[in-house]
Write a protein that holds these residues in place. Sequence first.
Motif, PDB file in Angstrom:
ATOM      1  N   ARG A  55       0.474  -0.795  -0.413  1.00 36.18           N
ATOM      2  CA  ARG A  55      -0.077   0.195   0.707  1.00 36.18           C
ATOM      3  C   ARG A  55       1.046   1.608   0.203  1.00 36.18           C
ATOM      4  O   ARG A  55       0.484   2.301  -0.510  1.00 36.18           O
ATOM      5  N   ALA A  56       1.816   0.840   0.616  1.00 35.25           N
ATOM      6  CA  ALA A  56       2.759   2.428   0.737  1.00 35.25           C
ATOM      7  C   ALA A  56       3.529   2.744  -0.807  1.00 35.25           C
ATOM      8  O   ALA A  56       3.598   3.934  -0.972  1.00 35.25           O
ATOM      9  N   LEU A  57       4.335   1.951  -0.997  1.00 39.34           N
ATOM     10  CA  LEU A  57       4.789   1.512  -2.051  1.00 39.34           C
ATOM     11  C   LEU A  57       3.427   1.915  -3.450  1.00 39.34           C
ATOM     12  O   LEU A  57       4.336   3.096  -4.196  1.00 39.34           O
ATOM     13  N   ASN A  58       1.776   2.182  -3.432  1.00 39.65           N
ATOM     14  CA  ASN A  58       1.089   2.847  -3.865  1.00 39.65           C
ATOM     15  C   ASN A  58       1.467   4.254  -4.063  1.00 39.65           C
ATOM     16  O   ASN A  58       1.168   4.448  -5.220  1.00 39.65           O
ATOM     17  N   LYS A  59       1.290   3.920  -3.163  1.00 35.99           N
ATOM     18  CA  LYS A  59       0.823   5.544  -2.518  1.00 35.99           C
ATOM     19  C   LYS A  59       1.974   6.347  -2.824  1.00 35.99           C
ATOM     20  O   LYS A  59       1.937   7.946  -3.639  1.00 35.99           O
ATOM     21  N   LEU A  60       3.312   6.028  -2.484  1.00 35.29           N
ATOM     22  CA  LEU A  60       4.426   6.759  -3.017  1.00 35.29           C
ATOM     23  C   LEU A  60       4.976   6.831  -4.525  1.00 35.29           C
ATOM     24  O   LEU A  60       4.584   7.876  -5.341  1.00 35.29           O
ATOM     25  N   LEU A  61       4.121   6.335  -5.136  1.00 32.28           N
ATOM     26  CA  LEU A  61       4.281   5.781  -6.753  1.00 32.28           C
ATOM     27  C   LEU A  61       3.327   7.322  -7.015  1.00 32.28           C
ATOM     28  O   LEU A  61       3.285   7.959  -7.812  1.00 32.28           O
ATOM     29  N   ILE A  62       1.615   7.257  -6.342  1.00 34.81           N
ATOM     30  CA  ILE A  62       1.197   7.945  -6.980  1.00 34.81           C
ATOM     31  C   ILE A  62       1.550   9.868  -6.588  1.00 34.81           C
ATOM     32  O   ILE A  62       1.571  10.372  -7.767  1.00 34.81           O
ATOM     33  N   LEU A  63       1.861   9.486  -5.376  1.00 33.58           N
ATOM     34  CA  LEU A  63       2.635  11.031  -5.505  1.00 33.58           C
ATOM     35  C   LEU A  63       4.001  11.331  -6.572  1.00 33.58           C
ATOM     36  O   LEU A  63       3.569  12.643  -6.637  1.00 33.58           O
ATOM     37  N   HIS A  64       4.330  10.748  -6.855  1.00 35.58           N
ATOM     38  CA  HIS A  64       4.844  10.544  -8.053  1.00 35.58           C
ATOM     39  C   HIS A  64       5.424  11.139  -9.288  1.00 35.58           C
ATOM     40  O   HIS A  64       5.929  11.554  -9.839  1.00 35.58           O
ATOM     41  N   ALA A  65       3.523  10.492  -9.760  1.00 38.19           N
ATOM     42  CA  ALA A  65       3.198  10.169 -10.720  1.00 38.19           C
ATOM     43  C   ALA A  65       3.418  11.298 -11.968  1.00 38.19           C
ATOM     44  O   ALA A  65       3.048  11.066 -13.392  1.00 38.19           O
ATOM     45  N   ASP A  66       2.781  12.431 -11.757  1.00 37.21           N
ATOM     46  CA  ASP A  66       3.502  13.616 -12.587  1.00 37.21           C
ATOM     47  C   ASP A  66       3.695  15.450 -11.474  1.00 37.21           C
ATOM     48  O   ASP A  66       2.959  15.306 -10.712  1.00 37.21           O
ATOM     49  N   HIS A  67       3.709  16.175 -12.319  1.00 34.82           N
ATOM     50  CA  HIS A  67       3.906  16.893 -12.152  1.00 34.82           C
ATOM     51  C   HIS A  67       4.819  18.113 -12.733  1.00 34.82           C
ATOM     52  O   HIS A  67       5.316  19.190 -13.134  1.00 34.82           O
ATOM     53  N   GLU A  68       3.395  18.289 -13.924  1.00 33.99           N
ATOM     54  CA  GLU A  68       3.645  19.141 -14.850  1.00 33.99           C
ATOM     55  C   GLU A  68       5.168  19.420 -15.297  1.00 33.99           C
ATOM     56  O   GLU A  68       5.673  18.294 -15.372  1.00 33.99           O
ATOM     57  N   GLN A  69       4.361  20.951 -16.042  1.00 34.79           N
ATOM     58  CA  GLN A  69       6.285  20.869 -16.529  1.00 34.79           C
ATOM     59  C   GLN A  69       8.248  21.417 -15.877  1.00 34.79           C
ATOM     60  O   GLN A  69       8.988  21.823 -16.250  1.00 34.79           O
ATOM     61  N   ASN A  70       7.689  20.312 -15.144  1.00 34.34           N
ATOM     62  CA  ASN A  70       8.975  20.319 -13.820  1.00 34.34           C
ATOM     63  C   ASN A  70      10.525  19.909 -15.496  1.00 34.34           C
ATOM     64  O   ASN A  70      10.536  19.493 -16.440  1.00 34.34           O
ATOM     65  N   CYS A  71      11.456  19.959 -14.983  1.00 35.82           N
ATOM     66  CA  CYS A  71      12.894  19.116 -15.313  1.00 35.82           C
ATOM     67  C   CYS A  71      13.126  17.898 -15.788  1.00 35.82           C
ATOM     68  O   CYS A  71      13.005  18.294 -17.479  1.00 35.82           O
ATOM     69  N   SER A  72      12.247  17.054 -15.386  1.00 31.50           N
ATOM     70  CA  SER A  72      13.011  15.381 -16.737  1.00 31.50           C
ATOM     71  C   SER A  72      11.455  15.304 -17.510  1.00 31.50           C
ATOM     72  O   SER A  72      12.093  15.538 -18.033  1.00 31.50           O
ATOM     73  N   GLY A 127      12.140   9.448   1.536  1.00 33.95           N
ATOM     74  CA  GLY A 127      13.033   8.583   1.473  1.00 33.95           C
ATOM     75  C   GLY A 127      13.057   7.807   2.716  1.00 33.95           C
ATOM     76  O   GLY A 127      13.605   6.652   2.746  1.00 33.95           O
ATOM     77  N   ILE A 128      12.548   7.842   3.794  1.00 34.40           N
ATOM     78  CA  ILE A 128      12.049   7.532   5.385  1.00 34.40           C
ATOM     79  C   ILE A 128      11.095   6.557   5.187  1.00 34.40           C
ATOM     80  O   ILE A 128      11.212   5.652   5.910  1.00 34.40           O
ATOM     81  N   ILE A 129      10.390   6.519   4.446  1.00 32.26           N
ATOM     82  CA  ILE A 129       8.679   5.790   3.942  1.00 32.26           C
ATOM     83  C   ILE A 129      10.640   4.215   2.814  1.00 32.26           C
ATOM     84  O   ILE A 129       9.914   3.130   3.519  1.00 32.26           O
ATOM     85  N   PHE A 130      10.913   4.699   1.974  1.00 35.78           N
ATOM     86  CA  PHE A 130      11.506   3.947   1.162  1.00 35.78           C
ATOM     87  C   PHE A 130      12.671   3.375   1.994  1.00 35.78           C
ATOM     88  O   PHE A 130      11.975   2.156   1.812  1.00 35.78           O
ATOM     89  N   ARG A 131      13.419   3.772   3.302  1.00 37.65           N
ATOM     90  CA  ARG A 131      13.790   2.663   4.246  1.00 37.65           C
ATOM     91  C   ARG A 131      12.941   2.285   5.169  1.00 37.65           C
ATOM     92  O   ARG A 131      13.562   0.552   4.811  1.00 37.65           O
ATOM     93  N   ALA A 132      11.861   2.395   5.294  1.00 38.82           N
ATOM     94  CA  ALA A 132      11.680   2.255   6.160  1.00 38.82           C
ATOM     95  C   ALA A 132      11.081   0.622   5.292  1.00 38.82           C
ATOM     96  O   ALA A 132      10.468  -0.612   5.798  1.00 38.82           O
ATOM     97  N   ILE A 133      10.083   0.579   4.019  1.00 41.95           N
ATOM     98  CA  ILE A 133       9.687  -0.590   3.724  1.00 41.95           C
ATOM     99  C   ILE A 133      11.179  -1.377   2.804  1.00 41.95           C
ATOM    100  O   ILE A 133      10.583  -2.172   1.342  1.00 41.95           O
ATOM    101  N   GLY A 134      11.962  -1.036   3.192  1.00 43.04           N
ATOM    102  CA  GLY A 134      13.697  -1.826   2.942  1.00 43.04           C
ATOM    103  C   GLY A 134      14.017  -1.410   1.589  1.00 43.04           C
ATOM    104  O   GLY A 134      14.838  -2.058   0.995  1.00 43.04           O
ATOM    105  N   ILE A 135      14.019  -0.245   1.054  1.00 42.93           N
ATOM    106  CA  ILE A 135      14.806   0.437  -0.798  1.00 42.93           C
ATOM    107  C   ILE A 135      16.168   0.626  -0.328  1.00 42.93           C
ATOM    108  O   ILE A 135      16.100   2.104   0.865  1.00 42.93           O
ATOM    109  N   PRO A 136      17.160   0.610  -0.558  1.00 42.35           N
ATOM    110  CA  PRO A 136      18.282   0.628  -0.341  1.00 42.35           C
ATOM    111  C   PRO A 136      17.937   2.499  -0.688  1.00 42.35           C
ATOM    112  O   PRO A 136      18.299   2.769  -2.287  1.00 42.35           O
TER     113      PRO A 136
END
Length: 429
Positions: free
Chosen positions: A217-234, A367-376
């Motif tokens: 569930r946490a991973l799903n939510k994190l990916l949604i948070l990152h899914a788009d952000h209009e005309q950013n650098c990338s 990053g603290i959430i990623f750490r908690a779910i074991g992502i290096p």
Amino acid sequence: MSEKNATLHMGEKAYTIPVLEGAAGDRSLDIRTLRKDTRFTAYDPGFVNTASCKSAITYLDGEAGILRYRGYAIEGLVEHCSFIQVAYLLVHGALPTHEERDRFGELLNRHSMIHEDMRNFFRNFPEHAHPMSVLSAMVVSMSAFYPELDDTGNEETDMTVTRLLSKMRTIAAFSYKKSIGEPFVYPSHRFSYCDNFLNMMFSSPVKNYQPNPVVSRALNKLLILHADHEQNCSTSAVRLVGSSFANLYAAITAGICALWGPRHGGANQEVIEMLTQIRDAGGDVNNTIERIKDKTSTFRLMGFGHRVYKTYDPRAKVAKRLCEEVLNALGIHDELLDIAMKLEERALSDDYFITRNLYPNVDFYTGIIFRAIGIPTNMFTVMFAIGRTPGWIANWLEMRADPTMRIGRPRQLYVGPELRKVPSFIKEE
Ligand code: CMC
């Protein structure tokens, strides 16, 4: 300035500049014919005031702290949707029906493997290679293995889009396995999108991975948070490269490379490194704040500040809440969270940050959430890239379908020497 036009006075002459009206009160001066009419260009380093396109994908109000994908508030999407539903929303413009979601999930499963020959590439990267370098190299390599699409809005586009969304996560997990010297774990049809990724990351021939619903569930939510952000650098990099009609894989690779930088997606890794340094030096945040304020140093408070948000980043609000929830549910106490909260409190009451409108951005707590779910730590920016892929794709598709789209080609204000003669001593006999 009338509602529909602005007037630019230059000496004796007056030029009419049309005002474009977007949704939600967005307005823009249409300077498309400025140079043709006046011989002047507009100087705008960092494109702070430049709307490079019209877009119907993401709405962002930086003063009010509002973020919406296709009209839906980020908070609601995080609460009620899976990442796959949001990816579908961004790419196709509407939330999927149950049938569409199932078909999309099935397609993602079908295209999750990477060509067996691509596996050999991983072998030749050094073990210490940053996973972002592996990810970018592998994604552009996909254009060598999978047919290039030359049109949009057809079955072939759907296939390329699905391939990319699906294989990104396989490539990401393989690059992690490579970095720790473990055998690759193939994707499996048994799992959902996120569980599949977690299984490829954490199971091994001697350890079966049981997906934990809290982590999933946490991973799903994190990916949604990152899914788009209009005309950013990338995303701008994706559009710029795509505007030359380079293929989708090439354009997305440009996005991955832009994201890697510490001022953009690379900040999530740097936040944890900064918090770790503070912890190892005894946990005092005051020294760090003073160092940041010292204008002779280039050190910045990572995970703070944003080009567009002049208030609390709505993604950071969600991430902070999620961070506490996930740590509680997993029974983890992370000293880095305590330090992050102290840093935030200290910064938000300091004049330096107040006068510059610097608030936590999405990278401060994720990053603290990623750490908690074991992502290096060195995989954090890769996670951001997986999340941002639907947004990049949606922008690429929108750009290719826009009949007014032209190749991205900014101008410059030349400040170099006037015409010079090649000195005679340099001329060949
Ligand atoms: N720490 C200290 N000072 C800062 C920070 C910070 N994090 N961010 C901005 N400033 C200062 C900057 O020094 C400048 O001060 P002055 O006016 O005295 O010269 C002022 O605030 C304006 O900064 P800027 O660099 O002109 O602002 P920008 O809009 O060009 O940059 C930013 C935006 C995100 C690159 C910047 O805030 C930053 O470097 N933040 C830290 C890196 C970070 O967290 N990046 C993630 C961004 S959000 C997610 C994403 O897009 O990936």
